[in-house]
Design a protein around this motif. Structure first.
Motif, PDB file in Angstrom:
ATOM      1  N   PRO A  45      19.892  15.593  36.240  1.00 50.90           N
ATOM      2  CA  PRO A  45      18.653  16.050  35.772  1.00 50.90           C
ATOM      3  C   PRO A  45      18.663  17.809  36.241  1.00 50.90           C
ATOM      4  O   PRO A  45      17.282  17.899  36.292  1.00 50.90           O
ATOM      5  N   ARG A  46      18.765  18.798  35.456  1.00 49.63           N
ATOM      6  CA  ARG A  46      19.521  20.102  36.236  1.00 49.63           C
ATOM      7  C   ARG A  46      18.264  20.399  35.129  1.00 49.63           C
ATOM      8  O   ARG A  46      17.609  21.532  35.048  1.00 49.63           O
ATOM      9  N   ASP A  47      17.381  19.974  33.785  1.00 51.91           N
ATOM     10  CA  ASP A  47      16.796  20.907  32.680  1.00 51.91           C
ATOM     11  C   ASP A  47      15.674  20.076  32.474  1.00 51.91           C
ATOM     12  O   ASP A  47      14.426  19.946  31.766  1.00 51.91           O
ATOM     13  N   GLU A  48      14.913  19.132  33.835  1.00 52.65           N
ATOM     14  CA  GLU A  48      13.963  18.459  33.756  1.00 52.65           C
ATOM     15  C   GLU A  48      12.740  19.497  34.568  1.00 52.65           C
ATOM     16  O   GLU A  48      13.271  19.760  35.948  1.00 52.65           O
ATOM     17  N   SER A  49      11.680  19.711  34.084  1.00 56.44           N
ATOM     18  CA  SER A  49      10.855  20.274  35.001  1.00 56.44           C
ATOM     19  C   SER A  49      10.133  20.212  36.113  1.00 56.44           C
ATOM     20  O   SER A  49       9.504  20.876  36.994  1.00 56.44           O
ATOM     21  N   ASP A  50      10.426  19.019  35.989  1.00 55.96           N
ATOM     22  CA  ASP A  50       9.496  17.792  37.646  1.00 55.96           C
ATOM     23  C   ASP A  50      10.357  17.797  39.259  1.00 55.96           C
ATOM     24  O   ASP A  50      10.603  16.948  39.611  1.00 55.96           O
ATOM     25  N   VAL A  51      11.626  18.796  39.145  1.00 61.48           N
ATOM     26  CA  VAL A  51      12.817  18.636  39.870  1.00 61.48           C
ATOM     27  C   VAL A  51      13.374  19.132  40.659  1.00 61.48           C
ATOM     28  O   VAL A  51      13.106  20.495  40.402  1.00 61.48           O
ATOM     29  N   MET A  54      -3.121  13.412  56.016  1.00 65.87           N
ATOM     30  CA  MET A  54      -3.298  13.780  55.404  1.00 65.87           C
ATOM     31  C   MET A  54      -2.191  14.513  54.187  1.00 65.87           C
ATOM     32  O   MET A  54      -2.300  15.570  54.403  1.00 65.87           O
ATOM     33  N   SER A  55      -2.013  13.681  53.259  1.00 69.06           N
ATOM     34  CA  SER A  55      -1.258  14.375  51.690  1.00 69.06           C
ATOM     35  C   SER A  55      -2.249  15.717  51.937  1.00 69.06           C
ATOM     36  O   SER A  55      -3.939  14.750  51.641  1.00 69.06           O
ATOM     37  N   VAL A  56      -2.135  16.592  50.871  1.00 70.27           N
ATOM     38  CA  VAL A  56      -3.276  17.408  50.677  1.00 70.27           C
ATOM     39  C   VAL A  56      -3.293  16.728  48.594  1.00 70.27           C
ATOM     40  O   VAL A  56      -4.746  16.529  48.578  1.00 70.27           O
ATOM     41  N   THR A  57      -2.711  17.019  48.686  1.00 73.98           N
ATOM     42  CA  THR A  57      -3.240  15.789  47.017  1.00 73.98           C
ATOM     43  C   THR A  57      -1.583  14.232  46.785  1.00 73.98           C
ATOM     44  O   THR A  57      -1.090  14.833  46.897  1.00 73.98           O
ATOM     45  N   ALA A  58      -2.912  13.788  46.216  1.00 71.79           N
ATOM     46  CA  ALA A  58      -2.038  12.460  46.027  1.00 71.79           C
ATOM     47  C   ALA A  58      -0.894  13.016  45.238  1.00 71.79           C
ATOM     48  O   ALA A  58      -1.035  13.472  44.114  1.00 71.79           O
ATOM     49  N   GLN A  59       0.381  12.144  45.294  1.00 71.14           N
ATOM     50  CA  GLN A  59       1.797  12.573  44.622  1.00 71.14           C
ATOM     51  C   GLN A  59       2.460  11.166  44.226  1.00 71.14           C
ATOM     52  O   GLN A  59       2.432  10.940  45.643  1.00 71.14           O
ATOM     53  N   ALA A  60       3.573  10.990  43.732  1.00 73.70           N
ATOM     54  CA  ALA A  60       4.801  10.331  43.537  1.00 73.70           C
ATOM     55  C   ALA A  60       5.653  11.405  43.736  1.00 73.70           C
ATOM     56  O   ALA A  60       5.948  11.632  43.182  1.00 73.70           O
ATOM     57  N   ILE A  61       6.736  10.574  44.701  1.00 76.77           N
ATOM     58  CA  ILE A  61       7.615  11.310  44.855  1.00 76.77           C
ATOM     59  C   ILE A  61       9.490  10.782  44.372  1.00 76.77           C
ATOM     60  O   ILE A  61       9.037   9.627  45.620  1.00 76.77           O
ATOM     61  N   VAL A  62      10.161  10.001  44.054  1.00 76.66           N
ATOM     62  CA  VAL A  62      11.270   9.902  43.818  1.00 76.66           C
ATOM     63  C   VAL A  62      12.593  10.607  44.323  1.00 76.66           C
ATOM     64  O   VAL A  62      12.545  11.714  43.695  1.00 76.66           O
ATOM     65  N   VAL A  63      13.215  10.345  45.533  1.00 78.25           N
ATOM     66  CA  VAL A  63      14.513  10.620  45.949  1.00 78.25           C
ATOM     67  C   VAL A  63      15.735  10.090  45.009  1.00 78.25           C
ATOM     68  O   VAL A  63      15.708   8.715  45.330  1.00 78.25           O
ATOM     69  N   MET A  64      15.878  10.524  44.600  1.00 78.01           N
ATOM     70  CA  MET A  64      17.600  10.016  43.934  1.00 78.01           C
ATOM     71  C   MET A  64      18.224  10.358  44.157  1.00 78.01           C
ATOM     72  O   MET A  64      18.821  11.554  44.400  1.00 78.01           O
ATOM     73  N   ARG A  90       7.015  13.496  40.629  1.00 75.36           N
ATOM     74  CA  ARG A  90       8.338  15.017  41.323  1.00 75.36           C
ATOM     75  C   ARG A  90       9.188  13.264  41.771  1.00 75.36           C
ATOM     76  O   ARG A  90       9.577  12.826  42.288  1.00 75.36           O
ATOM     77  N   PHE A  91      10.240  14.580  41.218  1.00 74.73           N
ATOM     78  CA  PHE A  91      11.957  13.734  41.948  1.00 74.73           C
ATOM     79  C   PHE A  91      12.282  14.658  42.718  1.00 74.73           C
ATOM     80  O   PHE A  91      12.191  16.118  42.234  1.00 74.73           O
ATOM     81  N   VAL A  92      12.660  14.122  43.605  1.00 77.12           N
ATOM     82  CA  VAL A  92      14.220  15.150  44.570  1.00 77.12           C
ATOM     83  C   VAL A  92      15.317  14.878  44.216  1.00 77.12           C
ATOM     84  O   VAL A  92      16.028  13.237  44.141  1.00 77.12           O
ATOM     85  N   TYR A  93      16.556  15.481  43.496  1.00 81.74           N
ATOM     86  CA  TYR A  93      17.285  14.914  43.120  1.00 81.74           C
ATOM     87  C   TYR A  93      17.949  15.801  44.690  1.00 81.74           C
ATOM     88  O   TYR A  93      18.826  16.995  44.334  1.00 81.74           O
TER      89      TYR A  93
END
Length: 175
Positions: A142-148, A1-11, A104-107
């Motif tokens: 997304p080099r200057d984006e804080s949620d990546v 089970m995840s600790v905190t609900a979150q959405a992640i986009v693997v991009m 959050r994003f994973v680039y």
């Protein structure tokens, strides 16, 4: 089970490993996975199969479907990971507007030649290797984006996924 609900986009571009990494991250975080490819319209799939790059007009409804799926999961207190190219900043902004601050994003940072080779060796996928260059042409890293969080597309997954999951759980971002 995840600790905190979150959405992640693997991009990243086609062939970067979004689906593989997305599935592994979802498993590591106790969440669920949705492949953005499954949310394309039949018309968009037909265009790509024919070697025609999608336009922004083709992508908006697709991005909205991905954003809605992620927002629904977060609202329900769940973690959901989506594979989605999200090549342009405006696409990521549209997803951020749909999902909110839990996104959050994973680039997956990749090299063109490696991606052309990978895509060329995928059996039965509608995305031809001929469109990889158009993806790199559209890519706004997304080099200057804080949620990546950035990960090399050719990273060793056995060691990278646990580290990536820890970074996502802790809220870490790229320096």
């Amino acid at each position: 089970m995840s600790v905190t609900a979150q959405a992640i986009v693997v991009m990243g571009v086609s062939g970067a490993g979004k689906t593989t990494v997305g599935r592994l991250v979802a498993e590591a975080l106790g969440g669920t996975f949705v492949d953005g490819d499954d949310l394309h319209s039949d018309e968009a799939r037909a265009k790509m199969t024919a070697g025609i790059a999608l336009t922004d007009a083709d992508r908006w409804p697709w991005l909205d479907r991905i954003g809605a799926a992620l927002a629904e999961a977060v609202t329900a207190g769940q973690t959901k990971v989506a594979a989605c190219s999200a090549l342009k900043r405006v696409y990521r902004e549209r997803l951020r507007a749909a999902v909110g601050p839990r996104l959050r994003f994973v680039y997956l940072d990749a090299e063109p030649e490696t991606m052309r080779r990978r895509v060329g060796h995928r059996p039965g996928h509608y995305m031809p290797a001929s469109l990889v260059d158009s993806q790199f042409a559209a890519l706004e890293p997304p080099r200057d984006e804080s949620d990546v969080v950035t990960m090399r597309a050719d990273a060793d997954l056995a060691t990278s996924i646990p580290e990536l999951a820890m970074r996502l759980q802790s809220g870490a971002q790229d320096p």
